[in-house]
Scaffold this active site. Sequence first.
Site, PDB file in Angstrom:
ATOM      1  N   PRO A  94     -48.141  76.128  84.322  1.00 20.80           N
ATOM      2  CA  PRO A  94     -48.024  75.446  85.595  1.00 20.80           C
ATOM      3  C   PRO A  94     -46.772  74.862  85.986  1.00 20.80           C
ATOM      4  CG  PRO A  94     -50.105  75.149  84.523  1.00 20.80           C
ATOM      5  CD  PRO A  94     -49.388  75.703  83.397  1.00 20.80           C
ATOM      6  N   ASN A  98     -46.322  71.331  80.884  1.00 25.74           N
ATOM      7  CA  ASN A  98     -46.911  72.342  80.095  1.00 25.74           C
ATOM      8  C   ASN A  98     -46.159  73.102  79.350  1.00 25.74           C
ATOM      9  OD1 ASN A  98     -48.449  72.531  83.257  1.00 25.74           O
ATOM     10  ND2 ASN A  98     -49.429  71.504  81.419  1.00 25.74           N
ATOM     11  N   THR A 124     -42.427  78.766  86.605  1.00 25.76           N
ATOM     12  CA  THR A 124     -41.350  78.107  87.059  1.00 25.76           C
ATOM     13  C   THR A 124     -41.288  76.886  87.002  1.00 25.76           C
ATOM     14  OG1 THR A 124     -42.048  79.720  89.024  1.00 25.76           O
ATOM     15  CG2 THR A 124     -40.772  77.680  89.560  1.00 25.76           C
ATOM     16  N   LYS A 199     -35.312  81.430  91.249  1.00 26.10           N
ATOM     17  CA  LYS A 199     -36.877  81.416  91.607  1.00 26.10           C
ATOM     18  C   LYS A 199     -36.889  80.096  92.531  1.00 26.10           C
ATOM     19  CE  LYS A 199     -41.210  81.983  91.919  1.00 26.10           C
ATOM     20  NZ  LYS A 199     -42.078  81.615  90.912  1.00 26.10           N
ATOM     21  N   LYS A 274     -44.875  71.455  93.736  1.00 26.29           N
ATOM     22  CA  LYS A 274     -43.863  71.392  92.563  1.00 26.29           C
ATOM     23  C   LYS A 274     -42.839  72.098  92.405  1.00 26.29           C
ATOM     24  CE  LYS A 274     -44.857  73.909  89.404  1.00 26.29           C
ATOM     25  NZ  LYS A 274     -43.956  75.251  88.725  1.00 26.29           N
TER      26      LYS A 274
END
Length: 326
Positions: A94, A98, A124, A199, A274
Site C-alpha cells: 500500500p 509498508n 506506488t 505513476k 496517499k
Amino acid sequence: MAALFRGSRRICFRWNKHVFGSTRSMASKTPVGFIGLGNMGSPMAKNLIKNGYPVIATDVFPECCKELQDLGAQVVDSPAYVAEKADRIITMLPSSPNVIEVYTGSNGILKKVKKGTLLVDSSTIDPAVAREMAVAAEKMGAVFMDAPVSGGVGAASMAKLTFMVGGLEEEFKAAEELFTCMGANVIYCGQVGTGQAAKLCNNMLLSIGMIGTAETMNLGIRLGLDPKLLAKILNMSSGRCWSSDTYNPVPGVMEGVPSANNYQGGFGTTLMAKDLGLAQNTATNTRTPVPLGSLAHQIYRVMCSRGYANKDFSSVFQFLREEEAQ
C-alpha cells in the site's frame, strides 16, 4: 503490521538465460515470489500462475492467500521465507512504510535474499524510497526495480495493466517476460525511481480528470440531462477521458465499475489521497506548480475524513452530491 502487505535476479535472468532460455515455458520452471495479495496483487499473482509460473506467496492477512493456494501457489509465513525460496520476487504493497518494512524489516526480504535475486516493487511509493531500496538491495547482491502499474483491478484481472519500470535497462529486458504475463503495456522509464515518477504524474492527472468528470456529470444531471445520454455525448466529444468512457463515476451509467457496486472494490480513496500526497511532495521538492493537483489532494483528504476512505476514488461524485445538499 495490520496493513503491512496490502493493497503489484541477475543470476535468474541475464547471465543465466543460457541455462533457462528466453522462452516462457522454460522460465516458468523457476518460482516467482509474490508479496501482497490485496485487490491488485491477487489477480496479478493469479495471472502468473495461469502462465505457468509456480508462485510462492505471503500476505499479512492469511485469508487473502487461500484462493491463490487453491490455484496451486505455495503460501509461506513471511517475506524472508519467500526470499529463501525464490530468486524473482514481486511486491505489491500500500505505501512507502509498508515497502520499507517488507524489504528491510526483521522478517523482511533482505534478511534472507540470495545474491542475484530480482526484486520488483509494483507498489506506488515515493521515488526516493524506491532508490533507497535499490541501494539496500545492491548491498545484499540483489537487483531492485520499481514497476508501479496503472489500469486498476479490472486491468489486473484481465492482464492488461500498464507497467512503468525503473531500473537497469538490461534487467528490464530480462524482467519484461514476467510483466507481459500481467500487463498489456510495459514501458521502460529509466533509472530506479523513474517508474514511480511516471505513476505519480499519471495518478495526479487521473484524480483531476475524475473530479472533473464527476462535476460535469453532476451539473448535467441537475440541468435535466439523462446521465447515460450525457456520458454518450461526452465520449463522442472533446471532453472524453478515461474517467468518462471506462470508469464513469455515476451509478447506472456503466456496468462492471465500482459506481455500479456502491463504489466497492477498485482503487480506494485513501490510496488516491496517499498518491496525491506523494505527488505534492515531489512537486514541492522540484519547485513545480501543481494548483489542480493540490486541490485534488485536498478534496480526497476531505473525503477520507467524511466516510469515503474505503470507497473507490470515483465516489467523489457521491461526495459532491452530498456536498450540494448541505
